[in-house]
Design a protein around this motif. Structure first.
Motif, PDB file in Angstrom:
ATOM      1  N   LEU A 141     -10.362  -8.206   9.185  1.00  0.00           N
ATOM      2  CA  LEU A 141     -10.139  -8.929  10.437  1.00  0.00           C
ATOM      3  C   LEU A 141     -11.463  -9.436  10.988  1.00  0.00           C
ATOM      4  CD1 LEU A 141      -7.676  -6.425  12.170  1.00  0.00           C
ATOM      5  CD2 LEU A 141      -7.119  -8.367  10.697  1.00  0.00           C
ATOM      6  N   PHE A 142     -11.430 -10.631  11.590  1.00  0.00           N
ATOM      7  CA  PHE A 142     -12.617 -11.239  12.196  1.00  0.00           C
ATOM      8  C   PHE A 142     -12.364 -11.474  13.687  1.00  0.00           C
ATOM      9  CE2 PHE A 142     -12.797 -12.282   7.745  1.00  0.00           C
ATOM     10  CZ  PHE A 142     -14.139 -12.176   7.420  1.00  0.00           C
ATOM     11  N   ASP A 143     -13.384 -11.174  14.489  1.00  0.00           N
ATOM     12  CA  ASP A 143     -13.327 -11.402  15.936  1.00  0.00           C
ATOM     13  C   ASP A 143     -14.533 -12.231  16.358  1.00  0.00           C
ATOM     14  OD1 ASP A 143     -11.158  -9.616  15.922  1.00  0.00           O
ATOM     15  OD2 ASP A 143     -12.475  -7.902  16.317  1.00  0.00           O
ATOM     16  N   VAL A 144     -14.353 -13.062  17.364  1.00  0.00           N
ATOM     17  CA  VAL A 144     -15.476 -13.829  17.924  1.00  0.00           C
ATOM     18  C   VAL A 144     -15.353 -13.829  19.442  1.00  0.00           C
ATOM     19  CG1 VAL A 144     -15.777 -15.339  15.932  1.00  0.00           C
ATOM     20  CG2 VAL A 144     -14.194 -15.998  17.756  1.00  0.00           C
ATOM     21  N   ASN A 145     -16.490 -14.037  20.111  1.00  0.00           N
ATOM     22  CA  ASN A 145     -16.478 -14.163  21.566  1.00  0.00           C
ATOM     23  C   ASN A 145     -17.660 -14.999  22.029  1.00  0.00           C
ATOM     24  OD1 ASN A 145     -18.765 -12.328  22.793  1.00  0.00           O
ATOM     25  ND2 ASN A 145     -17.847 -11.112  21.150  1.00  0.00           N
ATOM     26  N   ALA A 146     -17.522 -15.567  23.196  1.00  0.00           N
ATOM     27  CA  ALA A 146     -18.602 -16.339  23.823  1.00  0.00           C
ATOM     28  C   ALA A 146     -18.517 -16.126  25.328  1.00  0.00           C
ATOM     29  CB  ALA A 146     -18.488 -17.820  23.487  1.00  0.00           C
ATOM     30  N   GLY A 147     -19.683 -16.039  25.973  1.00  0.00           N
ATOM     31  CA  GLY A 147     -19.687 -15.782  27.404  1.00  0.00           C
ATOM     32  C   GLY A 147     -20.867 -16.404  28.108  1.00  0.00           C
ATOM     33  N   TYR A 148     -20.791 -16.370  29.427  1.00  0.00           N
ATOM     34  CA  TYR A 148     -21.884 -16.878  30.267  1.00  0.00           C
ATOM     35  C   TYR A 148     -22.081 -15.891  31.411  1.00  0.00           C
ATOM     36  CZ  TYR A 148     -24.837 -20.009  32.983  1.00  0.00           C
ATOM     37  OH  TYR A 148     -25.901 -20.563  33.670  1.00  0.00           O
ATOM     38  N   GLY A 175       0.149  -5.164  12.451  1.00  0.00           N
ATOM     39  CA  GLY A 175      -0.955  -5.322  13.379  1.00  0.00           C
ATOM     40  C   GLY A 175      -0.797  -6.545  14.261  1.00  0.00           C
ATOM     41  N   ASN A 176      -1.624  -6.619  15.279  1.00  0.00           N
ATOM     42  CA  ASN A 176      -1.578  -7.754  16.194  1.00  0.00           C
ATOM     43  C   ASN A 176      -1.956  -9.051  15.486  1.00  0.00           C
ATOM     44  OD1 ASN A 176      -0.717  -6.958  18.780  1.00  0.00           O
ATOM     45  ND2 ASN A 176      -2.681  -5.954  19.163  1.00  0.00           N
ATOM     46  N   PRO A 177      -1.241 -10.134  15.766  1.00  0.00           N
ATOM     47  CA  PRO A 177      -1.665 -11.442  15.261  1.00  0.00           C
ATOM     48  C   PRO A 177      -2.886 -11.921  16.047  1.00  0.00           C
ATOM     49  CG  PRO A 177       0.218 -11.683  16.689  1.00  0.00           C
ATOM     50  CD  PRO A 177      -0.006 -10.211  16.552  1.00  0.00           C
ATOM     51  N   ARG A 178      -3.265 -13.172  15.870  1.00  0.00           N
ATOM     52  CA  ARG A 178      -4.396 -13.718  16.619  1.00  0.00           C
ATOM     53  C   ARG A 178      -4.100 -13.676  18.119  1.00  0.00           C
ATOM     54  NH1 ARG A 178      -5.680 -18.587  14.015  1.00  0.00           N
ATOM     55  NH2 ARG A 178      -3.774 -19.430  14.923  1.00  0.00           N
ATOM     56  N   THR A 179      -5.054 -13.172  18.889  1.00  0.00           N
ATOM     57  CA  THR A 179      -4.883 -13.086  20.342  1.00  0.00           C
ATOM     58  C   THR A 179      -6.120 -13.631  21.045  1.00  0.00           C
ATOM     59  OG1 THR A 179      -5.726 -10.806  20.341  1.00  0.00           O
ATOM     60  CG2 THR A 179      -3.331 -11.102  20.245  1.00  0.00           C
ATOM     61  N   PHE A 180      -5.896 -14.236  22.208  1.00  0.00           N
ATOM     62  CA  PHE A 180      -6.962 -14.767  23.052  1.00  0.00           C
ATOM     63  C   PHE A 180      -7.052 -13.927  24.324  1.00  0.00           C
ATOM     64  CE2 PHE A 180      -5.284 -18.172  20.504  1.00  0.00           C
ATOM     65  CZ  PHE A 180      -6.386 -18.909  20.107  1.00  0.00           C
ATOM     66  N   MET A 181      -8.260 -13.830  24.866  1.00  0.00           N
ATOM     67  CA  MET A 181      -8.440 -13.123  26.128  1.00  0.00           C
ATOM     68  C   MET A 181      -9.586 -13.778  26.895  1.00  0.00           C
ATOM     69  SD  MET A 181      -8.704  -9.047  26.816  1.00  0.00           S
ATOM     70  CE  MET A 181     -10.049  -8.850  25.660  1.00  0.00           C
ATOM     71  N   PHE A 182      -9.308 -14.151  28.147  1.00  0.00           N
ATOM     72  CA  PHE A 182     -10.326 -14.758  29.009  1.00  0.00           C
ATOM     73  C   PHE A 182     -10.575 -13.837  30.191  1.00  0.00           C
ATOM     74  CE2 PHE A 182     -11.515 -17.413  32.683  1.00  0.00           C
ATOM     75  CZ  PHE A 182     -12.707 -17.941  32.190  1.00  0.00           C
ATOM     76  N   ASN A 222      -8.711 -11.184  15.655  1.00  0.00           N
ATOM     77  CA  ASN A 222      -7.981 -11.584  14.453  1.00  0.00           C
ATOM     78  C   ASN A 222      -7.998 -13.114  14.353  1.00  0.00           C
ATOM     79  OD1 ASN A 222      -6.435 -11.677  12.158  1.00  0.00           O
ATOM     80  ND2 ASN A 222      -4.576 -10.828  13.094  1.00  0.00           N
ATOM     81  N   LEU A 223      -9.204 -13.646  14.293  1.00  0.00           N
ATOM     82  CA  LEU A 223      -9.447 -15.083  14.372  1.00  0.00           C
ATOM     83  C   LEU A 223      -8.591 -15.888  13.395  1.00  0.00           C
ATOM     84  CD1 LEU A 223     -11.201 -17.465  15.444  1.00  0.00           C
ATOM     85  CD2 LEU A 223     -12.837 -16.901  13.624  1.00  0.00           C
ATOM     86  N   PHE A 224      -8.447 -15.403  12.177  1.00  0.00           N
ATOM     87  CA  PHE A 224      -7.732 -16.159  11.154  1.00  0.00           C
ATOM     88  C   PHE A 224      -6.255 -15.762  11.053  1.00  0.00           C
ATOM     89  CE2 PHE A 224     -12.223 -16.044   9.759  1.00  0.00           C
ATOM     90  CZ  PHE A 224     -12.489 -17.409   9.877  1.00  0.00           C
ATOM     91  N   ASP A 225      -5.756 -15.080  12.086  1.00  0.00           N
ATOM     92  CA  ASP A 225      -4.338 -14.730  12.185  1.00  0.00           C
ATOM     93  C   ASP A 225      -3.853 -14.003  10.934  1.00  0.00           C
ATOM     94  OD1 ASP A 225      -2.009 -14.567  13.617  1.00  0.00           O
ATOM     95  OD2 ASP A 225      -1.262 -16.524  13.004  1.00  0.00           O
ATOM     96  N   LYS A 226      -4.609 -12.994  10.533  1.00  0.00           N
ATOM     97  CA  LYS A 226      -4.287 -12.214   9.349  1.00  0.00           C
ATOM     98  C   LYS A 226      -2.991 -11.442   9.555  1.00  0.00           C
ATOM     99  CE  LYS A 226      -4.965  -9.957   5.431  1.00  0.00           C
ATOM    100  NZ  LYS A 226      -4.895 -10.603   4.105  1.00  0.00           N
ATOM    101  N   ASP A 227      -2.115 -11.504   8.577  1.00  0.00           N
ATOM    102  CA  ASP A 227      -0.851 -10.776   8.599  1.00  0.00           C
ATOM    103  C   ASP A 227      -1.064  -9.452   7.861  1.00  0.00           C
ATOM    104  OD1 ASP A 227       1.759 -10.101   8.899  1.00  0.00           O
ATOM    105  OD2 ASP A 227       2.530 -11.444   7.354  1.00  0.00           O
TER     106      ASP A 227
END
Length: 693
Positions: free
Chosen positions: A640-647, A680-687, A660-665
């Protein structure tokens, strides 16, 4: 004879007391409490922790001959962890949530299920393994994971290890932090963290309030999780020789579990919910805790740690019956009403003596716990669910036979820890403990009482050599003891579980302490393994399990702008070595992959950590399996791959993360009986938007 030998061992270790006391100087004055508090607060803000409260003695992790991982507050914030389960993902030797998203903190440590091994501020939360808890991470300062037997320091414990959660306490600065979070599956969350410190640069007299409300649906239809949490803590101002902190918290949880789906799921949606949408769980947890320290003038200090916890859980959830398959899924209602009260106390005397070429730390303590657990359960058979034509509702009920037990579990333990440091290089630890336990179970249905008293001696010994400030190889041997409150098929209390472990490794340190890590090999044996029977109405002791493996872990602030953490676990041996079921001998332990690895990074474009920052992580889990009786599930490996960006600005900040950036099943795990599969969880976003004042 066993009790006499145990007391003899404690007495031999205690012989050093009068000698070192005579060598100490009566006019020795400890550093002020304020200086110690500032040191602890500063360590809490490090990316890589140098110490851990779970050690008790205050020794640095670099000088502790045991594998301990610490997920710090900075790591929790950078990775936007939403639960203790999230925090444990990527910790060496830990498999987090092997049973899926069922609303509890489930974890396996070194191949051994350890979900009931949760501690808060060094005290156990509960001993029973039914209806476990899920602590709210909003009130958690750090997550500490101790690998291997921990009975010497914490009494009753399974040999895999434990998870200790340190709570947020008052700090020496006044601030108000708040955040709003929105994400996939209707995630909505609000958090406030307010601290008031009337004495500038001192946490004496300071008070802190943490509150959270959250709601989130699940990829599975009808499944949701609601949570409310509030905690307030206060540091008394009692002068330079006394520290007293108290905390009171309340947590309410309402949720419907993700149960998984039958293993013959091919051709059916993975979103199918096989329970009933209006039947879930209601959980309330009340907790009061206090921490007190008194510093004496003769180089001694007294520590006392106390907690009282009230836990209520009620459910009428609908589950699949044993052997359920698509398309017609047989089901049951599982009525559960559990009322627990737990009182825990740990107090000890501790001192440090400088004897020329030898530096000696000693700790003599006694801890005790009493738990009352009132547990009612009844399983009713109801109408099946047709997966081809989903129509919910309970239309028929066949009432089952209830079980209703009132269990009292109590223990008292006496422990002694001796730490010697010779010539600033060699570190020797000799620790011993004796526990006295009693389990009493009253059966309301049968109107009878069964009791079991036991005692056990556990110990640990370790030797470490500090080559320099960067490398410290060590070896250690330790044992564990855990009385069992479960009853067998005839209503009898089962034997205590026991364990032992040999470990050899090396501690790593660098970048002026900003890098902390370890590598270790271990050989662990667990005896009298206790599991719930396939019927779920009683427990059985299956035999013996052995795990052997290698771990490596590293956390570092490489520069003021770059943070890195990485971990690797290799468990080639995780097998059943003795069992009442002969065909199980030699099989691999459920949900334990041979290989697991993780890497996460966070980069700040500004050295003061203001402005933009980006991060990424990758987590690999090797293939595993789950089997029980005739049921078997193969769990393929996944990455699984995760990414984030912030300010980050002075008074506000924003962060967007994608997991789960690439929506791995992938299959995350199975139910304990190896019949239902959890994806497992599919791709999810969180702000996340936060405000800082």
């Amino acid at each position: 004879m066993q009790v006499k030998r145990s007391f003899l061992a404690l007495s031999i270790l205690a012989i050093t007391f009068p000698n070192v006391y005579a060598a100490s100087e009566s006019n020795t004055v400890l550093p002020s409490i304020q200086a110690q508090a500032e040191k602890n607060d500063q360590d809490q803000k490090n990316y890589a922790a140098k110490t851990a409260s779970v050690v008790k003695t205050g020794a640095p992790l670099f000088e502790t001959a045991q594998s301990i991982s610490v997920v710090t507050q900075q790591q929790i914030e950078e990775k936007q962890m939403q639960s203790v389960t999230d925090a444990l993902q990527g910790v060496a030797g830990v498999n987090s949530a092997p049973y899926g998203r069922r609303g509890w903190d489930d974890f396996i440590i070194r191949g051994q299920i350890s979900s009931a091994q949760t501690y808060i501020d060094g005290l156990r939360t509960q001993t029973s393994t039914s209806v476990l808890r899920s602590e709210d991470i909003a009130g958690v300062q750090s997550v500490e994971v101790v690998k291997g037997p921990t009975s010497v320091g914490y009494g009753l414990a399974l040999p895999g290890g434990l998870v200790n959660l340190t709570t947020k306490r008052p700090e020496d600065k006044t601030f108000v932090n708040s955040s709003l979070t929105y994400g996939s599956y209707a995630l909505r969350e609000a958090v406030i963290d307010a601290n008031y410190a009337p004495n500038e640069d001192s946490n004496k007299g300071a008070v802190r309030l943490v509150a959270k409300a959250s709601y989130q649906n699940d990829p599975t239809d009808y499944v949701y999780f609601k949570n409310q949490y509030v905690a307030t803590s206060y540091n008394f101002d009692l002068g330079d020789k006394d520290e007293l902190s108290v905390i009171a918290s309340y947590q309410h949880r309402n949720y419907i579990r993700n149960q998984g789906i039958p293993s013959n799921y091919q051709g059916y949606s993975r979103k199918i919910f096989i329970g009933e949408p209006d039947r879930g769980y209601d959980v309330d947890v009340y907790r009061f805790g206090s921490n007190y320290t008194h510093y004496f003038n003769n180089n001694w200090k007294f520590n006392q740690n106390f907690a009282a916890t009230r836990n209520t859980s009620w459910s009428n959830s609908v589950f699949s019956a044993s052997g359920a398959k698509f398309p017609t899924i047989t089901r049951q209602i599982n009525y559960q009403d559990k009322q627990d009260s737990n009182f825990a106390l740990d107090q000890n005397l501790q001192a440090n003596f400088n004897l020329g070429a030898v530096n000696y730390d000693v700790m003599l303590g006694v801890d005790m716990m009493r738990e009352r657990s009132d547990y009612y359960q009844r399983v009713d058979t109801i109408n099946s669910l047709n997966a081809n034509k989903l129509v919910y509702g309970v239309t028929s009920i066949k009432t089952g036979t209830p079980s209703w037990n009132l269990t009292y579990n109590q223990y008292t333990g006496l422990y002694l820890k001796n730490n010697f440091k010779f010539n600033d290089n060699w570190l020797l630890n000799l620790s011993a403990r004796h526990d006295w336990t009693q389990v009493e179970v009253y059966n309301f249905v049968k109107n009878n009482t069964i009791k079991n008293s036991d005692n056990a001696f556990t110990g640990s010994a370790s030797l470490m050599y500090e080559v320099n400030d960067h490398f410290a190889p060590y070896t250690t041997y330790s044992t564990s003891f855990m009385p069992v409150t479960d009853t067998g098929a005839q209503g009898e209390l089962l034997k205590p579980e026991k364990g032992k472990q040999i470990e050899a490794g090396v501690k790593l340190q660098g970048f002026d302490g900003r890098l902390q890590g370890y590598m270790a090999y271990y050989d662990l044996v667990r005896k009298n393994v206790t599991e719930t029977s396939t019927t779920g109405t009683y427990s059985i002791q299956t035999g013996e399990q052995t795990t052997k493996g290698f771990e490596a872990e590293l956390s570092a602030s490489v520069t003021p702008q770059l943070n890195i953490s990485t971990a690797y676990s290799y468990i080639p041996t995780a097998r059943i070595t003795d069992s009442i079921t002969q065909s199980d001998i030699g099989k691999r332990i459920n949900h334990v992959p041979k290989n697991a690895a993780s890497l996460s990074t966070q980069y700040y474009f500004d050295s003061e950590k203001m402005g933009w920052n980006i991060g990424a992580g990758v987590r690999y889990q090797g293939n595993a399996s789950a089997q029980r009786s005739t049921y078997y599930v193969y769990i393929p490996s996944y990455t699984l791959f995760d990414v984030n960006a912030g300010y980050e600005a002075k008074h506000w900040g924003a962060n967007l993360s994608v997991k789960n950036l690439f929506d791995k099943d992938y299959i995350q795990g199975t139910t304990p009986n190896a019949q239902l599969i959890n994806f497992g969880n599919p791709r999810t976003f969180m702000f996340n938007l936060k405000f800082k004042y």
